[in-house]
Write a protein that holds these residues in place. Sequence first.
Motif, PDB file in Angstrom:
ATOM      1  N   GLN A 473      25.450  73.998  13.530  1.00 59.17           N
ATOM      2  CA  GLN A 473      24.368  74.273  14.316  1.00 59.17           C
ATOM      3  C   GLN A 473      24.426  74.488  15.846  1.00 59.17           C
ATOM      4  O   GLN A 473      25.518  74.117  16.620  1.00 59.17           O
ATOM      5  N   ASN A 479      18.351  82.226  21.750  1.00 60.56           N
ATOM      6  CA  ASN A 479      19.418  82.495  20.501  1.00 60.56           C
ATOM      7  C   ASN A 479      20.024  83.911  21.285  1.00 60.56           C
ATOM      8  O   ASN A 479      19.650  84.833  21.337  1.00 60.56           O
ATOM      9  N   THR A 482      23.788  84.375  17.596  1.00 62.25           N
ATOM     10  CA  THR A 482      24.835  83.510  16.624  1.00 62.25           C
ATOM     11  C   THR A 482      24.338  83.641  15.372  1.00 62.25           C
ATOM     12  O   THR A 482      23.154  83.537  14.935  1.00 62.25           O
ATOM     13  N   TYR A 486      20.014  77.669  14.622  1.00 56.92           N
ATOM     14  CA  TYR A 486      20.016  77.615  16.121  1.00 56.92           C
ATOM     15  C   TYR A 486      18.582  77.102  16.404  1.00 56.92           C
ATOM     16  O   TYR A 486      17.602  77.132  15.836  1.00 56.92           O
ATOM     17  N   THR A 488      16.195  76.120  19.616  1.00 58.98           N
ATOM     18  CA  THR A 488      15.656  76.455  21.029  1.00 58.98           C
ATOM     19  C   THR A 488      15.053  75.181  21.790  1.00 58.98           C
ATOM     20  O   THR A 488      14.486  74.454  21.228  1.00 58.98           O
ATOM     21  N   GLN A 532      23.580  77.007  26.778  1.00 62.54           N
ATOM     22  CA  GLN A 532      23.761  77.232  25.320  1.00 62.54           C
ATOM     23  C   GLN A 532      24.804  76.282  24.861  1.00 62.54           C
ATOM     24  O   GLN A 532      25.615  75.864  25.683  1.00 62.54           O
ATOM     25  N   ARG A 579      28.619  84.137  19.265  1.00 63.50           N
ATOM     26  CA  ARG A 579      28.147  85.466  18.593  1.00 63.50           C
ATOM     27  C   ARG A 579      29.133  85.848  17.520  1.00 63.50           C
ATOM     28  O   ARG A 579      28.766  86.656  16.730  1.00 63.50           O
TER      29      ARG A 579
END
Length: 597
Positions: A473, A479, A482, A486, A488, A532, A579
């Motif tokens: 995760q 995001n 990826t 994800y 937020t 991130q 990514r």
Amino acid sequence: MTKAVAVAAVTGIVAASLAQGASADSSPPPQPAPATAGNAATASSPTASPTAAPATATAGAATATPQPTPTTAATLSPTPTPTPSSRATPKPTPAAKAATAAPTAAAAEAAIRVPGAIGVEYERLGGATGAVGPATAVQQCGLAGGGCLQTFQHGTIAWSKATGAHLLTGALEDTWLKGGGITSYLAYPTGDAGCGGDPRVCQQAFQRGSLYNVTGQGTFPVWGAINATYESLGGLKGYLGYPLDAETCGLPGGACTQRFQRGTVYFAPGAGTFPVWGAINARYLALGGSRGYLGYPTGAESCGLRGGGCAQGFQRGRIYYAAGAGTQAVWGGLGQFYSARKAQDGALGYPVTAEACDRSGFCSQSFQYGVLQWIPGYGVRYRLTSAAYCPAISSGAVKYRTGGASRVSFAIADDYRSTRITFITCVRQPDGSYAKEWGALGHAGESGFAAPGVATGPTWQAFSPTGSFTVTQAFGLGNPGTALPYRTLNPYSRWGGRLNANYNKYFESSSDVFPDENMWYFATRPSHDYRQGVVINYNRPPDAPITMNAGFAIFLHGNNLPTWGCISLNDGDLLQYLRTAHSGDRFVMGVAYDIFN
């Protein structure tokens, strides 16, 4: 020494041999008063008509006036050449012709008899008029092994019950006789000589080895343990080719060696008998051969190794060959370390330089993917280049399992207490191997890595864990594209550090209690550490059950500086990782010494 003298190893048996030959010979009975070897004798001519002139026979010639005079037995030709008379002679009668036309070949063979099995072989070879020529000595029997031997104008025939009768000629015969003949180590021949090739090589097998005559080189025996190895490798048809000299013994340790066209065979008590050839042989000889530090070979060359390489073991080290790496020896303390780390199949690959040492005792040797150093008082120092990481997965040189993941990323430090790491991502290829996708530089915890199996403990100890972990995760302020699940972040995002049900888990709360981490704070402060991030599953499912106080909040995040246990990268490198990452990818981290074989 003449051939006749060389083979007269047994004395006092000539008469017995002749008697034995007379009873064993299957040829027609001799004429009355036969000639004996080397002495003249008078022989009555066969019964002739009353008008036939008498004939007188002497050793080596026959005269029957006025008949033609035949040649001597030693120069017998199928058709006698007549000698003109100085005066006219009456025309011989048919009976007189019959009396003087008896074949002289029979007379020659009667001079020195060739009885028994040797006689059978002699007749098969054409007898006195064949390539072997007439006998030059009586047959000797009762020799070693119960055998017999007889010499001829152009060779020697030896016989034993175990081997049969076989002819020796030329250089093979000369070398055999000078070496002791049937009393030599070779003993009796077991077959006839065979010749061919370029240069021309003649070989003849004996009870304990073979003789080889090589045009332009000489005649050499190959016997004993060296011969057994040579024959097992194909003999003349094998890679070694023909011998270049005789076996040399009396070397250190009681060893023997023999050179061949394309290599050398070594025998050493306790080590065995093995060939050394090709590029490995060239390096071995350059290092002093059997008299150098490596000593004698302890095994045959082994090829088909990683990348098509070859290796061979010696008493004090090994020599490796690989295309692109060359041929180098590895020995001593560095060699022991290298072997313990799976040698060419380990992360280092093949050696590319020889070991070099200075006066202080510091030694260093370079390999395809790194360097080994011997430091006096410390031991071996192990350094890898980042080019080693992906091939190490393919060769099985990573100590921690990677689970066949599509992507495996490494965060590797050179030493403990070092915070600097090299970050490399490897991608699995269709054939199952791994290739480098991209790389970057980053940092680990301020205290470096904890040793394998050692818990990082509370975050303020600032250790990063050693091991292989999944990533399942990601999180951040939005995001970036990826494929990982994800989350937020929001002002209530927290990560549990207190020893309760939230330990090492994400949860939300309006309170901010240390050591729980306020993820929103780290995401929004000026350094943007958690803008991130990726969760590395240390001390948590699916990799392991959660153990209280063993360590928590191990992330991959931004702000490329030493951390309290996480791995940090530059923001651009972190985004590239996100990514391309997928759930189930592996993350392998630690000091190279403890990550790779």
